[in-house]
Design an enzyme around this catalytic site. Structure first.
Site, short mmCIF file in Angstrom:
data_model
loop_
_atom_site.label_atom_id
_atom_site.label_comp_id
_atom_site.label_asym_id
_atom_site.label_seq_id
_atom_site.Cartn_x
_atom_site.Cartn_y
_atom_site.Cartn_z
N THR A 1 0.82 -1.22 0.00
CA THR A 1 0.00 0.00 0.00
C THR A 1 0.85 1.26 0.00
O THR A 1 1.99 1.25 0.49
CB THR A 1 -0.90 -0.02 1.26
N ASP A 2 0.25 2.36 -0.47
CA ASP A 2 0.94 3.65 -0.40
C ASP A 2 1.02 4.17 1.03
O ASP A 2 1.78 5.10 1.32
CB ASP A 2 0.25 4.70 -1.30
N GLU A 3 0.22 3.59 1.96
CA GLU A 3 0.20 4.11 3.33
C GLU A 3 1.53 3.93 4.05
O GLU A 3 1.78 4.58 5.06
CB GLU A 3 -0.93 3.45 4.14
N TYR B 1 -1.92 -0.41 11.05
CA TYR B 1 -2.04 -1.09 9.75
C TYR B 1 -0.84 -0.80 8.87
O TYR B 1 -0.17 -1.71 8.36
CB TYR B 1 -3.34 -0.66 9.05
N LYS C 1 2.14 -3.25 7.38
CA LYS C 1 2.42 -3.44 5.95
C LYS C 1 3.87 -3.04 5.64
O LYS C 1 4.55 -3.69 4.83
CB LYS C 1 1.45 -2.61 5.09
P1 NAD Z 1 -9.68 -7.27 2.33
O1 NAD Z 1 -9.66 -6.99 3.78
O2 NAD Z 1 -10.93 -7.00 1.54
O3 NAD Z 1 -9.31 -8.81 2.05
C1 NAD Z 1 -8.30 -9.47 2.75
C2 NAD Z 1 -8.49 -10.96 2.54
O4 NAD Z 1 -7.44 -11.65 3.23
C3 NAD Z 1 -9.82 -11.51 3.09
O5 NAD Z 1 -10.41 -12.37 2.15
C4 NAD Z 1 -9.40 -12.28 4.34
O6 NAD Z 1 -10.25 -13.36 4.65
C5 NAD Z 1 -8.01 -12.74 3.95
N1 NAD Z 1 -7.17 -13.01 5.13
C6 NAD Z 1 -7.01 -12.23 6.23
N2 NAD Z 1 -6.17 -12.82 7.10
C7 NAD Z 1 -5.77 -13.99 6.52
C8 NAD Z 1 -4.91 -15.03 6.93
N3 NAD Z 1 -4.27 -14.99 8.11
N4 NAD Z 1 -4.72 -16.08 6.09
C9 NAD Z 1 -5.36 -16.13 4.88
N5 NAD Z 1 -6.21 -15.18 4.47
C10 NAD Z 1 -6.41 -14.11 5.28
O7 NAD Z 1 -8.45 -6.48 1.72
P2 NAD Z 1 -8.27 -5.79 0.29
O8 NAD Z 1 -8.79 -4.40 0.36
O9 NAD Z 1 -8.75 -6.71 -0.75
O10 NAD Z 1 -6.67 -5.70 0.23
C11 NAD Z 1 -5.90 -6.77 -0.30
C12 NAD Z 1 -4.43 -6.42 -0.19
O11 NAD Z 1 -4.17 -5.21 -0.90
C13 NAD Z 1 -3.95 -6.16 1.24
O12 NAD Z 1 -2.67 -6.69 1.37
C14 NAD Z 1 -3.93 -4.65 1.37
O13 NAD Z 1 -2.97 -4.23 2.30
C15 NAD Z 1 -3.55 -4.25 -0.04
N6 NAD Z 1 -4.04 -2.94 -0.50
C16 NAD Z 1 -5.36 -2.60 -0.39
C17 NAD Z 1 -5.80 -1.38 -0.90
C18 NAD Z 1 -7.25 -0.97 -0.85
O14 NAD Z 1 -7.57 0.16 -1.20
N7 NAD Z 1 -8.17 -1.82 -0.45
C19 NAD Z 1 -4.88 -0.50 -1.48
C20 NAD Z 1 -3.52 -0.88 -1.53
C21 NAD Z 1 -3.12 -2.10 -1.06
O1 DAU Z 2 -4.15 3.94 0.53
C1 DAU Z 2 -4.38 2.56 0.40
C2 DAU Z 2 -5.21 2.08 1.58
O2 DAU Z 2 -6.54 2.53 1.34
C3 DAU Z 2 -5.18 0.57 1.76
O3 DAU Z 2 -3.88 0.16 2.07
C4 DAU Z 2 -6.14 0.14 2.89
O4 DAU Z 2 -6.17 -1.26 3.00
C5 DAU Z 2 -7.52 0.68 2.56
O5 DAU Z 2 -8.41 0.37 3.61
C6 DAU Z 2 -7.48 2.17 2.33
O6 DAU Z 2 -7.17 2.89 3.56
P1 DAU Z 2 -7.89 4.25 3.94
O7 DAU Z 2 -7.79 4.47 5.39
O8 DAU Z 2 -7.43 5.36 3.05
O9 DAU Z 2 -9.40 3.87 3.46
P2 DAU Z 2 -10.81 4.12 4.15
O10 DAU Z 2 -11.84 3.74 3.14
O11 DAU Z 2 -10.91 3.53 5.51
O12 DAU Z 2 -10.83 5.70 4.30
C7 DAU Z 2 -10.66 6.56 3.17
C8 DAU Z 2 -10.71 7.98 3.68
O13 DAU Z 2 -12.06 8.26 4.12
C9 DAU Z 2 -9.82 8.24 4.87
O14 DAU Z 2 -9.29 9.55 4.78
C10 DAU Z 2 -10.77 8.14 6.07
C11 DAU Z 2 -12.10 8.62 5.50
N1 DAU Z 2 -13.31 8.00 6.09
C12 DAU Z 2 -13.38 6.64 6.16
C13 DAU Z 2 -14.48 6.03 6.70
C14 DAU Z 2 -14.57 4.53 6.80
C15 DAU Z 2 -14.36 8.80 6.49
O15 DAU Z 2 -14.29 10.05 6.40
N2 DAU Z 2 -15.46 8.20 7.03
C16 DAU Z 2 -15.57 6.85 7.17
O16 DAU Z 2 -16.61 6.36 7.70
#
Ligand code: NAD
Ligand code: DAU
Length: 357
Positions: A132-134, A158, A162
């Protein structure tokens, strides 16, 4: 074949579905089915001989050894993680276990497997780590976007977990030569996104006539990427990325949260008007997230220059598809809103923290 961890989650399930649309190379999905994993995301593959689902944990070394020995995947694409920042603030332990220990377990299993492969398979093997970019921390308003050499400054449990996993992946390359690839991606959105994250939460709350909780002043900025663009970026890196390298993936699409929420409201006003009035009436500013990163922005020029990848969707096209998907799949929303989901929402969003917009 390839082994995909976390393939029942949001991005993982989009990736598996997309992979099998683009190619016939079989996939084994390994997923622990935590609250965020949903095996029904992969229902369309139930009868598909190219797909095998394994319910299991990435911390289970014996299971991973068995899977690698039996199926001999040519690559591991590692999505499995605890992924929600707010949950990491409430309970960081699960993030350390899965994101750090789980990645370590997977790396060790991959290393043992890779070392024993014949030369040609050894040369072709890849471990693709999805990050992730975080990990880069927070940008000021006028700072340049994150490049791959930006210092790591994670601010939440988190992002720290990562960052730790990224460092392990890097070390397994430098120390053992394991052929790794890492992608650091910005915020994804699209189908199957669990409604604890901003965009799907706003859609499902609006449709239920519930408040749309915006943290702080709503001016935190994220860089949004449609999920299938993330999938195509991973395919490009897996196919042509240089071993040991990191590639940043983003949508060239920075936007403050309040603008995202207003866009969702406007689309719902158009696609499913509410007789009670515009959905924006539900916007409610609530207490800020502790340690809330102000701005993320990805400089995605390296992946474009080296691999020719650019996102195909604009935010306008991607968000319209996303809102339409949620309108077309009320049964999916109802199914994921289980008792555990309701408990999380009740604990996270206290009525006393809310202020009407
Ligand atoms: P998500 O939470 O929707 O899915 C995570 C999946 O991993 C789930 O299916 C869960 O059951 C599985 N899991 C959790 N713990 C596990 C374990 N111990 N063993 C096996 N499986 C397990 O997450 P996502 O949003 O799909 O993100 C996927 C990946 O991409 C993550 O590594 C996250 O850090 C990264 N990522 C997410 C975003 C985003 O915006 N969602 C952006 C950048 C990177
Ligand atoms: O940047 C990549 C990341 O994006 C991934 O690595 C994470 O797995 C993914 O969850 C996401 O993280 P964020 O914290 O950016 O996503 P989230 O959807 O939780 O929040 C997006 C923005 O919106 C953040 O600035 C917080 C805000 N927010 C979020 C929620 C859930 C609100 O204002 N209200 C809310 O209820």
């Amino acid at each position: 074949m390839i082994l995909v961890t976390g393939g029942a989650g949001f991005i993982g399930s989009n990736f598996v579905l997309d992979w099998l649309q683009q190619s016939d190379e079989p996939v084994i999905t390994l997923d622990a089915l935590t609250y965020a994993g949903n095996v029904h995301n992969l229902d369309s593959l139930r009868e598909d001989p190219r797909h095998t689902f394994v319910h299991g944990d990435i911390c289970d070394r014996a299971l991973i050894d068995r899977l690698l020995a039996t199926h001999r995947p040519r690559a591991i694409v590692h999505f499995a993680a605890e992924s929600h920042v707010d949950r990491s603030i409430h309970g960081p332990g699960a993030f350390i276990r899965t994101n750090v220990e789980g990645t370590f377990t997977l790396l060790e299993a991959a290393r043992a497997h890779w070392q024993a492969l014949p030369a040609d398979e050894k040369a072709a093997f890849r471990f693709h780590h999805v990050s992730t970019d975080e990990v880069y921390g927070s940008l000021s308003a006028d700072a340049p976007a994150f490049t791959e050499t930006h210092p790591y400054e994670p601010n939440s449990p988190y992002s720290a977990s990562k960052a730790a996993s990224d460092h392990l992946v890097r070390a397994w390359f430098h120390t053992y030569g394991l052929p790794v690839l890492t992608t650091n991606c910005s915020n994804n959105y699209g189908p199957y996104h669990f409604p604890e994250k901003l965009i799907p939460l706003m859609i499902v709350n609006a449709l239920a006539g519930k408040p749309l909780p915006v943290y702080g002043d709503g001016l935190n900025v994220r860089d949004w990427l449609y999920v299938t663009d993330h999938c195509s970026a991973i395919r490009a890196v897996l196919a042509r990325g240089r071993v040991g390298e990191t590639y940043n993936v983003g949508g060239w699409n920075e936007m403050p949260n309040i603008e995202i929420v207003r866009t969702v409201c406007a689309l719902l006003d158009e696609l499913k008007p509410d007789p009670a009035g515009p959905y924006s009436r539900l916007i409610t500013f609530v207490k800020d997230r502790p340690g809330h990163d102000r701005r993320y922005a990805i400089d995605a020029r390296k992946i474009e220059r080296e691999l020719g990848w650019r996102p195909a969707e604009t935010f306008a096209t991607g968000i319209r598809k996303t809102v339409q998907w949620y309108l077309d799949h009320p049964e999916w929303v109802a199914q994921v809103q289980s008792g555990a989901y309701r408990d999380w929402i009740a604990a996270q969003y206290q009525p006393a923290d809310a202020q009407a917009a």
